[in-house]
Design a protein around this motif. Sequence first.
Motif, PDB file in Angstrom:
ATOM      1  N   ALA A 174      -8.303  35.744   9.299  1.00  0.00           N
ATOM      2  CA  ALA A 174      -6.939  36.030   8.843  1.00  0.00           C
ATOM      3  C   ALA A 174      -6.020  34.844   9.111  1.00  0.00           C
ATOM      4  O   ALA A 174      -5.119  34.548   8.323  1.00  0.00           O
ATOM      5  N   LEU A 175      -6.255  34.151  10.248  1.00  0.00           N
ATOM      6  CA  LEU A 175      -5.473  32.946  10.543  1.00  0.00           C
ATOM      7  C   LEU A 175      -5.746  31.870   9.497  1.00  0.00           C
ATOM      8  O   LEU A 175      -4.818  31.163   9.070  1.00  0.00           O
ATOM      9  N   ASP A 176      -6.987  31.733   9.070  1.00  0.00           N
ATOM     10  CA  ASP A 176      -7.324  30.766   8.018  1.00  0.00           C
ATOM     11  C   ASP A 176      -6.492  31.032   6.755  1.00  0.00           C
ATOM     12  O   ASP A 176      -5.950  30.107   6.138  1.00  0.00           O
ATOM     13  N   ILE A 177      -6.437  32.302   6.375  1.00  0.00           N
ATOM     14  CA  ILE A 177      -5.712  32.675   5.160  1.00  0.00           C
ATOM     15  C   ILE A 177      -4.227  32.378   5.317  1.00  0.00           C
ATOM     16  O   ILE A 177      -3.585  31.819   4.414  1.00  0.00           O
ATOM     17  N   LYS A 178      -3.678  32.741   6.472  1.00  0.00           N
ATOM     18  CA  LYS A 178      -2.252  32.521   6.718  1.00  0.00           C
ATOM     19  C   LYS A 178      -1.943  31.027   6.794  1.00  0.00           C
ATOM     20  O   LYS A 178      -0.917  30.566   6.276  1.00  0.00           O
ATOM     21  N   PHE A 179      -2.842  30.270   7.418  1.00  0.00           N
ATOM     22  CA  PHE A 179      -2.625  28.831   7.572  1.00  0.00           C
ATOM     23  C   PHE A 179      -2.564  28.132   6.221  1.00  0.00           C
ATOM     24  O   PHE A 179      -1.832  27.148   6.048  1.00  0.00           O
ATOM     25  N   ASN A 180      -3.321  28.621   5.254  1.00  0.00           N
ATOM     26  CA  ASN A 180      -3.363  27.979   3.938  1.00  0.00           C
ATOM     27  C   ASN A 180      -2.008  27.963   3.244  1.00  0.00           C
ATOM     28  O   ASN A 180      -1.756  27.128   2.376  1.00  0.00           O
ATOM     29  N   TYR A 181      -1.118  28.880   3.634  1.00  0.00           N
ATOM     30  CA  TYR A 181       0.228  28.872   3.051  1.00  0.00           C
ATOM     31  C   TYR A 181       0.991  27.612   3.447  1.00  0.00           C
ATOM     32  O   TYR A 181       1.925  27.196   2.759  1.00  0.00           O
ATOM     33  N   ASN A 182       0.585  27.004   4.579  1.00  0.00           N
ATOM     34  CA  ASN A 182       1.239  25.766   5.010  1.00  0.00           C
ATOM     35  C   ASN A 182       0.985  24.618   4.037  1.00  0.00           C
ATOM     36  O   ASN A 182       1.741  23.642   3.999  1.00  0.00           O
ATOM     37  N   ASN A 183      -0.109  24.731   3.284  1.00  0.00           N
ATOM     38  CA  ASN A 183      -0.476  23.654   2.352  1.00  0.00           C
ATOM     39  C   ASN A 183       0.184  23.802   0.980  1.00  0.00           C
ATOM     40  O   ASN A 183       0.014  22.940   0.119  1.00  0.00           O
ATOM     41  N   SER A 184       0.906  24.900   0.801  1.00  0.00           N
ATOM     42  CA  SER A 184       1.461  25.176  -0.532  1.00  0.00           C
ATOM     43  C   SER A 184       2.550  24.195  -0.950  1.00  0.00           C
ATOM     44  O   SER A 184       2.842  24.048  -2.142  1.00  0.00           O
ATOM     45  N   ASP A 186       2.521  20.882   0.169  1.00  0.00           N
ATOM     46  CA  ASP A 186       2.043  19.530   0.488  1.00  0.00           C
ATOM     47  C   ASP A 186       2.421  18.522  -0.594  1.00  0.00           C
ATOM     48  O   ASP A 186       2.820  17.383  -0.292  1.00  0.00           O
ATOM     49  N   ASP A 187       2.296  18.919  -1.853  1.00  0.00           N
ATOM     50  CA  ASP A 187       2.621  17.993  -2.959  1.00  0.00           C
ATOM     51  C   ASP A 187       4.092  17.592  -2.922  1.00  0.00           C
ATOM     52  O   ASP A 187       4.437  16.419  -3.136  1.00  0.00           O
ATOM     53  N   LEU A 188       4.962  18.559  -2.645  1.00  0.00           N
ATOM     54  CA  LEU A 188       6.398  18.272  -2.602  1.00  0.00           C
ATOM     55  C   LEU A 188       6.744  17.385  -1.414  1.00  0.00           C
ATOM     56  O   LEU A 188       7.598  16.494  -1.514  1.00  0.00           O
ATOM     57  N   ILE A 189       6.042  17.614  -0.288  1.00  0.00           N
ATOM     58  CA  ILE A 189       6.273  16.795   0.904  1.00  0.00           C
ATOM     59  C   ILE A 189       5.845  15.358   0.640  1.00  0.00           C
ATOM     60  O   ILE A 189       6.551  14.397   0.993  1.00  0.00           O
ATOM     61  N   GLU A 190       4.684  15.175   0.000  1.00  0.00           N
ATOM     62  CA  GLU A 190       4.174  13.841  -0.301  1.00  0.00           C
ATOM     63  C   GLU A 190       5.105  13.086  -1.252  1.00  0.00           C
ATOM     64  O   GLU A 190       5.248  11.861  -1.176  1.00  0.00           O
ATOM     65  N   LYS A 191       5.759  13.813  -2.143  1.00  0.00           N
ATOM     66  CA  LYS A 191       6.675  13.179  -3.102  1.00  0.00           C
ATOM     67  C   LYS A 191       8.064  12.972  -2.508  1.00  0.00           C
ATOM     68  O   LYS A 191       8.947  12.398  -3.168  1.00  0.00           O
ATOM     69  N   GLY A 192       8.257  13.437  -1.271  1.00  0.00           N
ATOM     70  CA  GLY A 192       9.552  13.267  -0.615  1.00  0.00           C
ATOM     71  C   GLY A 192      10.614  14.222  -1.105  1.00  0.00           C
ATOM     72  O   GLY A 192      11.813  13.994  -0.895  1.00  0.00           O
ATOM     73  N   LEU A 193      10.224  15.282  -1.790  1.00  0.00           N
ATOM     74  CA  LEU A 193      11.178  16.229  -2.349  1.00  0.00           C
ATOM     75  C   LEU A 193      11.606  17.303  -1.349  1.00  0.00           C
ATOM     76  O   LEU A 193      12.615  17.986  -1.572  1.00  0.00           O
ATOM     77  N   THR A 194      10.832  17.485  -0.289  1.00  0.00           N
ATOM     78  CA  THR A 194      11.183  18.475   0.721  1.00  0.00           C
ATOM     79  C   THR A 194      10.565  18.092   2.055  1.00  0.00           C
ATOM     80  O   THR A 194       9.735  17.169   2.122  1.00  0.00           O
ATOM     81  N   LYS A 195      10.973  18.789   3.091  1.00  0.00           N
ATOM     82  CA  LYS A 195      10.400  18.580   4.410  1.00  0.00           C
ATOM     83  C   LYS A 195       9.896  19.916   4.943  1.00  0.00           C
ATOM     84  O   LYS A 195      10.365  20.982   4.550  1.00  0.00           O
ATOM     85  N   ARG A 196       8.964  19.808   5.847  1.00  0.00           N
ATOM     86  CA  ARG A 196       8.434  21.025   6.451  1.00  0.00           C
ATOM     87  C   ARG A 196       9.463  21.581   7.438  1.00  0.00           C
ATOM     88  O   ARG A 196       9.902  20.885   8.359  1.00  0.00           O
ATOM     89  N   THR A 197       9.839  22.830   7.257  1.00  0.00           N
ATOM     90  CA  THR A 197      10.849  23.438   8.131  1.00  0.00           C
ATOM     91  C   THR A 197      10.256  24.459   9.099  1.00  0.00           C
ATOM     92  O   THR A 197      10.938  24.905  10.022  1.00  0.00           O
ATOM     93  N   GLY A 198       9.025  24.827   8.878  1.00  0.00           N
ATOM     94  CA  GLY A 198       8.355  25.785   9.746  1.00  0.00           C
ATOM     95  C   GLY A 198       6.906  25.930   9.324  1.00  0.00           C
ATOM     96  O   GLY A 198       6.506  25.392   8.281  1.00  0.00           O
ATOM     97  N   ILE A 199       6.121  26.612  10.127  1.00  0.00           N
ATOM     98  CA  ILE A 199       4.707  26.768   9.781  1.00  0.00           C
ATOM     99  C   ILE A 199       4.272  28.219   9.958  1.00  0.00           C
ATOM    100  O   ILE A 199       4.892  28.995  10.698  1.00  0.00           O
ATOM    101  N   PHE A 200       3.208  28.566   9.272  1.00  0.00           N
ATOM    102  CA  PHE A 200       2.596  29.884   9.394  1.00  0.00           C
ATOM    103  C   PHE A 200       1.422  29.803  10.377  1.00  0.00           C
ATOM    104  O   PHE A 200       0.700  28.817  10.405  1.00  0.00           O
ATOM    105  N   GLY A 201       1.226  30.864  11.152  1.00  0.00           N
ATOM    106  CA  GLY A 201       0.020  30.975  11.974  1.00  0.00           C
ATOM    107  C   GLY A 201       0.231  30.983  13.480  1.00  0.00           C
ATOM    108  O   GLY A 201      -0.722  31.210  14.229  1.00  0.00           O
TER     109      GLY A 201
END
Length: 230
Positions: A174-184, A186-201
């Motif tokens: 279940a942690l694996d599934i929840k953790f995967n939401y953190n990667n949703s 990633d593309d925007l972070i790499e492009k500099g369009l947003t920053k990570r404000t929190g994490i799941f898990g």
Amino acid sequence: MENFFNDFDWKSFWMGSFINLIFLIISIFISIKLIPYFTLKLLKKKRKKNIITKVSYVIQEFCQFIEKSTFKSSDITNESLSIYTNKKDIKNYRFIGITNLNVFKEITHLRVQELILEQFEKLTPDEQFEKIKKEKERLDLFSSKLEAIINSHSLDLDEEIISDVSQLCIQIRALDIKFNYNNSIDDLIEKGLTKRTGIFGISETKEIYVSILAILKRLLEQETIEVIIK
């Protein structure tokens, strides 16, 4: 033919039938109750060494996982548990493992939960992501090892142990599934369009540790296990 029935010893016949019925009932009882009971008892005695060995494998995996945990502090690592098989069975008596968390104390369980939350609160979202990613990888490996033991040695493990470990593996999944939401994002972070404000898990990780410590405690309370606190 008429003389045969007239001269037949009906009293002996009915007495013999009654005695045969009693022996039939006794033999049925022995076949249904006693033979399986003593057969299972004999099999259990022969399997005792295997059962102790398999339980030892499970305990060793728990101890090794806890040993490398970062969620520790000096106030709960001032005692160590040396774990052995029970001395009542001298032939199988041997050292199993050691852990520096006294899982018999409730404060240990509460303090570990507190440490998990404290450590994550001190980190930035990106640091939290990296930390929980590493912890998830450790938990995945831990789960794989436990599943391998359960799948290979289920006949030599108590149903309660199998159930507890299986539930723990489900929590990790279940942690694996929840953790995967953190990667949703990633593309925007790499492009500099947003920053990570929190994490799941984080909360899931805390609950997994609650289960790990509780299961290890139950494992160490088995009559086949002996623990020396130092």
